[in-house]
Design a protein around this motif. Structure first.
Motif, PDB file in Angstrom:
ATOM      1  N   UNK B 353      17.237 -36.399  -5.509  1.00 33.05           N
ATOM      2  CA  UNK B 353      16.513 -35.466  -6.373  1.00 33.05           C
ATOM      3  C   UNK B 353      15.885 -34.353  -5.539  1.00 33.05           C
ATOM      4  N   UNK B 354      15.231 -34.765  -4.426  1.00 23.71           N
ATOM      5  CA  UNK B 354      14.551 -33.784  -3.583  1.00 23.71           C
ATOM      6  C   UNK B 354      15.503 -32.753  -3.028  1.00 23.71           C
ATOM      7  N   UNK B 355      16.743 -33.167  -2.731  1.00 22.65           N
ATOM      8  CA  UNK B 355      17.677 -32.219  -2.125  1.00 22.65           C
ATOM      9  C   UNK B 355      18.219 -31.233  -3.152  1.00 22.65           C
ATOM     10  N   UNK B 356      17.928 -31.481  -4.414  1.00 25.23           N
ATOM     11  CA  UNK B 356      18.439 -30.575  -5.444  1.00 25.23           C
ATOM     12  C   UNK B 356      17.780 -29.201  -5.424  1.00 25.23           C
ATOM     13  N   UNK B 357      16.510 -29.169  -4.995  1.00 26.03           N
ATOM     14  CA  UNK B 357      15.827 -27.889  -4.926  1.00 26.03           C
ATOM     15  C   UNK B 357      15.594 -27.291  -6.304  1.00 26.03           C
ATOM     16  N   UNK B 358      15.453 -25.983  -6.371  1.00 26.96           N
ATOM     17  CA  UNK B 358      15.077 -25.343  -7.629  1.00 26.96           C
ATOM     18  C   UNK B 358      16.250 -25.264  -8.592  1.00 26.96           C
ATOM     19  N   UNK B 361      22.431 -28.207  -6.812  1.00 30.41           N
ATOM     20  CA  UNK B 361      23.608 -27.893  -5.994  1.00 30.41           C
ATOM     21  C   UNK B 361      24.804 -27.486  -6.847  1.00 30.41           C
ATOM     22  N   UNK B 383      19.385 -40.014 -13.805  1.00 25.82           N
ATOM     23  CA  UNK B 383      18.503 -38.848 -13.661  1.00 25.82           C
ATOM     24  C   UNK B 383      18.618 -38.219 -12.271  1.00 25.82           C
ATOM     25  N   UNK B 387      18.977 -34.388 -11.229  1.00 25.17           N
ATOM     26  CA  UNK B 387      18.052 -33.784 -10.265  1.00 25.17           C
ATOM     27  C   UNK B 387      18.773 -33.127  -9.115  1.00 25.17           C
ATOM     28  N   UNK B 388      19.840 -33.756  -8.641  1.00 30.34           N
ATOM     29  CA  UNK B 388      20.522 -33.205  -7.479  1.00 30.34           C
ATOM     30  C   UNK B 388      21.394 -32.011  -7.855  1.00 30.34           C
ATOM     31  N   UNK B 391      18.989 -29.502 -10.207  1.00 31.18           N
ATOM     32  CA  UNK B 391      17.729 -29.090  -9.607  1.00 31.18           C
ATOM     33  C   UNK B 391      16.512 -29.262 -10.502  1.00 31.18           C
ATOM     34  N   UNK B 392      15.456 -28.599 -10.119  1.00 32.29           N
ATOM     35  CA  UNK B 392      14.193 -28.642 -10.842  1.00 32.29           C
ATOM     36  C   UNK B 392      14.393 -28.128 -12.267  1.00 32.29           C
ATOM     37  N   UNK B 395      16.246 -30.765 -14.354  1.00 28.61           N
ATOM     38  CA  UNK B 395      15.439 -31.966 -14.608  1.00 28.61           C
ATOM     39  C   UNK B 395      14.346 -31.676 -15.628  1.00 28.61           C
ATOM     40  N   UNK B 396      13.678 -30.546 -15.429  1.00 25.24           N
ATOM     41  CA  UNK B 396      12.597 -30.192 -16.356  1.00 25.24           C
ATOM     42  C   UNK B 396      13.172 -29.937 -17.752  1.00 25.24           C
TER      43      UNK B 396
END
Lengths: 611, 485
Positions: B353-358, B361, B383, B387-388, B391-392, B395-396
């Motif tokens: 998830x963190x590596x997905x960024x804004x 990918x 999920x 997320x990956x 991105x943000x 996910x949002x």
């Protein structure tokens, strides 16, 4: 509507829902936007950066003969975790190794003391630098040994077993190399000495990178972004040396069984035509798996085959110093072309003469006959030409002028802009040195008389001596000796302190050496050659045999210096070697086979081994 | 023109739209998550997860359609029978289900396997709605309340027996429904308080107090209990003076013991904290008698319960929970780190998830999910893929879809004329909320790893079918609001 008294509680429930979703959005924000460690974690997880090594540049001689090239070699790597059902015996047979070796190797790899980077997940080198024929069997059967991989690399290969010190060798980079240049990574190779070192950046090219995708089990699953992010390696550039490999070969053969060195320079360009040192070794023994074993043997050899005597050994020049002495004395006004000095032969004081010639002797004859008393008196006349003065100040001034002139000939300092891997500066004693040794006024021309004939504190490398010959051949200037043919250095003429008008008479004297003097037996018929022998006393046994010279007299193409350690007279060994070198270079072949055979088969030092 | 009482006219199109969006997003992300670099199967290739999910989606649409065609009274009339049937299924499952990943919850019938526990969620929502919508239902009457608890605990217990604790915990979400229908809010607060106490005692029971005996766990937990008492008295009764007396004496006593510990003898602060807290019980009883104010009996009682709970929570943790559950909770509380073992899933999921960024990918470009770093990435950890790869923003977007859906369901609930419909709608919202909260929270590393699916997105027939049934029953009930009766 009954039982709807708790209607307001829907706001509480909606609030709970909203707060949780909001917390999660904030959490996502911190994970995906604020934190960076997860992005790095993902990269190190999934991306395997595989370095693609560029082919190293090839090396040619001045006539475009290929000297150094690359040969494919292979490493066998393994990922311990992926190895399953290994039939050790069969594996050993395929690689042609013993089971003991296999067990030993496995033990070493797993030993974290010897191999700090050990991990069962990452590739470990099982065997390195194998040649195609050694690995052919393995290549066909690699599929039978899961967990083992073959990696490509290249090894240096040499066309000729000569010029090892010119090329230098390639070895694994050290920790300090990595710190100095971020280009290198653990396990990379770089030039350790010779031109492989000085032209490392030119030869190495640029590494490429292939980014591969690695799954959670460590398997490679294709290229990242289909290879868009990969970088192609850039091949190293080729290097053309100034060396004439045929001349180098003759030089190495001539020094067979002797300790010494030869440096030959093209005077007009400063290009080093050959740089021979003996004992030497075949450059191919310092390649691949046998490198460390052979290197150790070379290090422990008492004759020091790893020492490049051409640039690192310092000798008193002895009589080969006389032409320079003559030039400087002429320039400083201590003598002129017509000056004659008396010589009493054996009974001369303070320096004897071992030659038989008339007296008083002229400059030309003095050079031809290597008359010690003449040069002593010329040296004294130069230093004392203004008397000694207050506290020897006039004398010291003249000494300084003499010394500065020697500096301008390349003595006593390094060639700053040279591409030679290692060379030393030799020695010219300074005033300070004598002041310390004898006191401020405790030294006079007589005290330092051995300098007049190139003995005592004067030290020079064969490279410096050859360079001086290039200066005389050029009538007053030199181009820094160098090895890269494409770096002309022509613009940088180093002009000496001696006026070019003084050179003809010295050249004439040196010509006479070959016509009538100590070199007359080695004159190449039909060629005007100039030279000077030297027989240098030293503390380690027999005299060193030296010779310096250039040829032809008009428009010289080769300047040379030869040193054969502990061999005796300069005329006996160094002179014929120089003569044969000149013959090879000027005529392209050697006709005096008897001479060549006699010299090349004479073993003067039985400890010297050909490797 | 639609007839006024036709389903197509009165159905809630927003919920339907949100449902379709989520299901289709799920399908694409299952394709993304199970996408294999070696076998680039199409989304319709039935050998792969995405292809299979396509079948589940189509069948789910059919089921949804059938539900919409049924009479809305069907669910009301047959709620008990449906409940009884699923309970029967749950019981049968315990005995005949094969063991899959340590649990016996799957009924395998040829190529299809279903999880009756999923259906139990729907039928429990129905039966609660039915029971609570009875005429003259009173939450405070034990005759009404006890069967209600029984309806929840029965499937809960059976599912625990199937060793599917995650699915069993889902039933706790019905407390929200009970709350909406009149259960005392204090119960929810108490439960939250007990969870906080449990975490505190667990996390800090291994942190000894310097220069004294005892651990921070008990001291902090008792501190929370005392603060709750203060807040309750100060803000919810008129007895502000009594609240200050409590605060003052507790502070004074604590200081005395700190001084004693420093200069006289070593004090065990565990016992000090428990003693002080226990002493508040008689204090409140006295206050209650003097003030003739009846609201102190309950807090005094709960204080004793809390002390007992804290005293035994270590035992509860070690005895009741299984080792793998214990370690999951310890990892969540940062008490242990085991990135290669039990903490692997969550760590990898955070990395993905963190590596997905804004912006992410991009679809099918996620490296962590493609390369199988995240386990269960098309089911419980779907999920991560979102997320990956998205991105943000992605996910949002998904979280907001869920939020909209939940809010819409609450709105639908409140517009129902019939209590059965409303209560059922709250059941639906609570169930969906609980799944989203636990699933997303676990993927984000803020909830323990409990294997329950993300509604509509996770791969799997049972979960998609049961969530579809859950939602479409609501849509059918809601569509009836305009029918003439």
């Amino acid at each position: 509507m009954r039982n709807n008294t708790f209607q307001d509680r829907r706001w509480v429930i909606a609030g709970i829902f909203s707060v949780v979703i909001l917390i999660y959005i904030i959490r996502l924000f911190s994970l995906q936007i604020v934190e960076t460690k997860y992005k790095i974690g993902a990269e190190s997880n999934a991306l395997l950066r595989k370095t693609i090594y560029p082919p190293r540049g090839l090396i040619y001689d001045r006539n475009n003969t290929l000297l150094v090239y690359n040969r494919p070699a292979y490493d066998i790597a393994m990922i311990l975790r992926e190895i399953t059902d290994l039939d050790t015996l069969e594996f050993c047979n395929t690689l042609n190794i013993t089971k003991d070796y296999f067990c030993e190797r496995m033990k070493d790899i797993k030993d974290r003391k010897k191999n700090p980077g050990f991990s069962v997940y990452t590739p470990q080198i099982f065997m390195t630098q194998l040649y195609g024929d050694e690995i052919a069997n393995m290549q066909q059967n690699i599929y039978r040994y899961p967990g083992f991989y073959i990696q490509n690399r290249t090894l240096r290969e040499y066309t000729f077993p000569y010029a090892a010190h010119v090329f230098g060798s390639i070895g694994e980079v050290s920790k300090s190399d990595i710190e100095r240049d971020p280009y290198y990574r653990q396990g990379d190779y770089s030039g350790r000495d010779g031109v492989e070192f000085t032209y490392e950046k030119h030869l190495r090219g640029e590494k490429g990178v292939e980014i591969l995708l690695r799954d959670s089990k460590g398997r490679i699953r294709g290229k990242y972004r289909d290879g868009d992010a990969d970088e192609e390696p850039v091949a190293g550039k080729n290097l053309t040396l100034t060396i004439d490999i045929q001349l180098q070969k003759i030089g190495e053969e001539l020094l067979n069984g002797k300790i010494g060195s030869i440096v030959a320079i093209e005077p007009q360009t400063g290009e080093i035509l050959s740089m021979v040192t003996n004992p030497g070794y075949d450059p191919s023994i310092l390649v691949g798996r046998s490198r460390s074993k052979n290197y150790n043997e070379l290090v422990n050899d008492p004759t020091k085959p790893l020492l490049n005597r051409a640039t690192l050994a310092q000798y008193s020049p002895g009589s080969t110093f006389k032409p320079i002495q003559a030039l400087i004395c002429l320039q400083l006004g201590g003598i002129n072309e017509h000056t004659r000095f008396p010589c009493n032969g054996e009974s001369s004081v303070p320096i004897r003469c071992s030659h038989y010639h008339g007296s008083p002797v002229s400059l030309l004859n003095a050079i031809e006959q290597s008359c010690n008393p003449y040069f002593w008196q010329a040296f004294r006349a130069t230093l004392e030409k203004d008397g000694y003065g207050e506290k020897n100040s006039s004398f010291k001034e003249n000494y300084q002028a003499w010394m500065d002139a020697l500096y301008s000939f390349g003595f006593g300092h390094k060639f700053e802009d040279s591409d030679l891997f290692e060379h030393v500066k030799g020695n010219i004693p300074t005033q300070n040195y004598f002041n310390r040794y004898f006191g401020e006024t405790g030294w006079r021309a007589l005290t330092i008389r051995s300098l007049s004939i190139g003995q005592g504190e004067v030290l020079a490398t064969p490279l410096q001596l050859a360079n001086v010959m290039a200066i005389i051949a050029n009538q007053g200037y030199y181009i820094t000796p160098h090895l890269n043919k494409n770096d002309t250095m022509l613009l940088k003429k180093h002009v000496t302190a001696v006026d070019s008008s003084h050179f003809p008479i010295v050249t004439e004297g040196m010509w006479r050496v070959f016509e009538y003097g100590t070199g007359r037996y080695y004159k190449i018929p039909g060629l005007d050659m100039c030279g000077k022998t030297g027989t240098v006393q030293n503390n380690f046994g027999k005299d060193h045999s030296l010779f310096v010279g250039f040829a032809p007299r008009e428009n010289p193409v080769i300047a040379i210096a030869v040193v054969v350690e502990n061999a005796g007279f300069g005329a006996t060994w160094a002179a014929p070697i120089a003569s044969l070198m000149m013959e090879q270079y000027i005529l392209g072949k050697i006709d005096r086979h008897y001479l060549f055979d006699r010299i090349s088969t004479s073993i003067l030092n039985p400890d010297v081994q050909k490797r | 023109m639609f007839k006024r009482d036709s389903v197509t006219y009165s159905i809630d199109w927003l919920v339907l739209l949100l449902y379709f969006t989520l299901v289709i997003m799920g399908w694409f992300n299952i394709y993304g998550a199970s996408y294999d670099l070696d076998h680039e199967g199409s989304m319709f290739n039935f050998d792969f997860r995405a292809g299979k999910q396509f079948i589940w989606i189509i069948t789910a649409f059919v089921i949804g359609g059938v539900i919409l065609l049924l009479d809305y009274r069907f669910f009301n009339y047959f709620a008990y029978y449906i409940y009884a049937l699923t309970i029967l299924l749950l019981i049968i499952t315990i005995f005949i289900a094969p063991e899959i990943k340590g649990s016996r919850s799957w009924l395998v019938m040829g190529p299809i396997s279903i999880q009756p526990a999923e259906l139990a969620k729907v039928s429990t929502a129905l039966v609660l709605a039915k029971w609570m919508s009875r005429y003259n239902f009173k939450m405070k009457s034990p005759r009404d309340f006890i069967p209600l608890i029984f309806f929840i605990l029965l499937p809960f217990g059976l599912i625990v027996l199937q060793r599917e604790i995650g699915s069993a915990l889902v039933f706790s979400t019905f407390l929200l429904v009970l709350y909406r229908e009149g259960m005392r809010g204090e119960i929810l607060l108490m439960l939250s308080l007990f969870i906080v106490l449990f975490i505190l005692v667990l996390k800090y029971s291994a942190s000894p107090i310097a220069n004294a005996e005892g651990t921070w766990g008990m001291v902090l937990a008792m501190g929370i209990v005392l603060i709750s008492q203060f807040v309750y008295t100060y803000f919810f009764t008129r007895h502000k003076k009594e609240a200050w007396i409590l605060a003052g004496s507790v502070t004074a006593l604590s200081l005395i013991f700190i001084v004693l510990n420093k200069w006289f003898f070593t004090v065990n602060f565990d016992y000090v904290a428990i003693a002080i807290t226990a002493a508040t019980t008689p204090y409140w009883l006295v206050v209650e008698l003097i003030k003739r104010y009846k609201k102190y009996l309950f807090p005094a009682f709960m204080t004793l319960v809390a002390i007992g709970f804290c005293f035994t929570s270590d035992q509860i943790f070690n005895r009741v929970l299984e080792p793998h559950q214990q370690i999951r909770i310890k990892i969540l509380l940062n008490m242990e780190e085991d990135l290669m073992g039990a903490g692997y899933n969550v760590n990898q999921s955070k990395i993905a998830i963190g590596s997905g960024g804004f912006w992410g990918k991009g679809f099918l470009n996620g490296t962590q999910t493609k390369l199988k770093y995240v386990p269960e990435q098309d089911t419980d950890f779907i999920f991560c893929t979102i997320g990956e790869e998205h991105g943000f923003v992605g996910s949002v977007f998904v979280l907001i879809l869920y939020w909209l859906l939940l809010m819409r369901i609450l709105a639908i609930a409140e517009r129902q004329k019939e209590a059965f419909h409303r209560i059922y709608a709250y059941g639906v919202a609570s169930l969906l909320f609980f799944h989203v909260m636990i699933n997303v929270g676990m993927v984000l590393g803020v909830m323990p790893v409990i294997g329950i699916p993300l509604p509509f997105l996770s791969y799997g027939g049972s979960s998609l079918w049961s969530f579809t049934i859950l939602l479409f029953i609501l849509l059918r009930l809601d569509a009836s609001r305009l029918e003439r009766r």
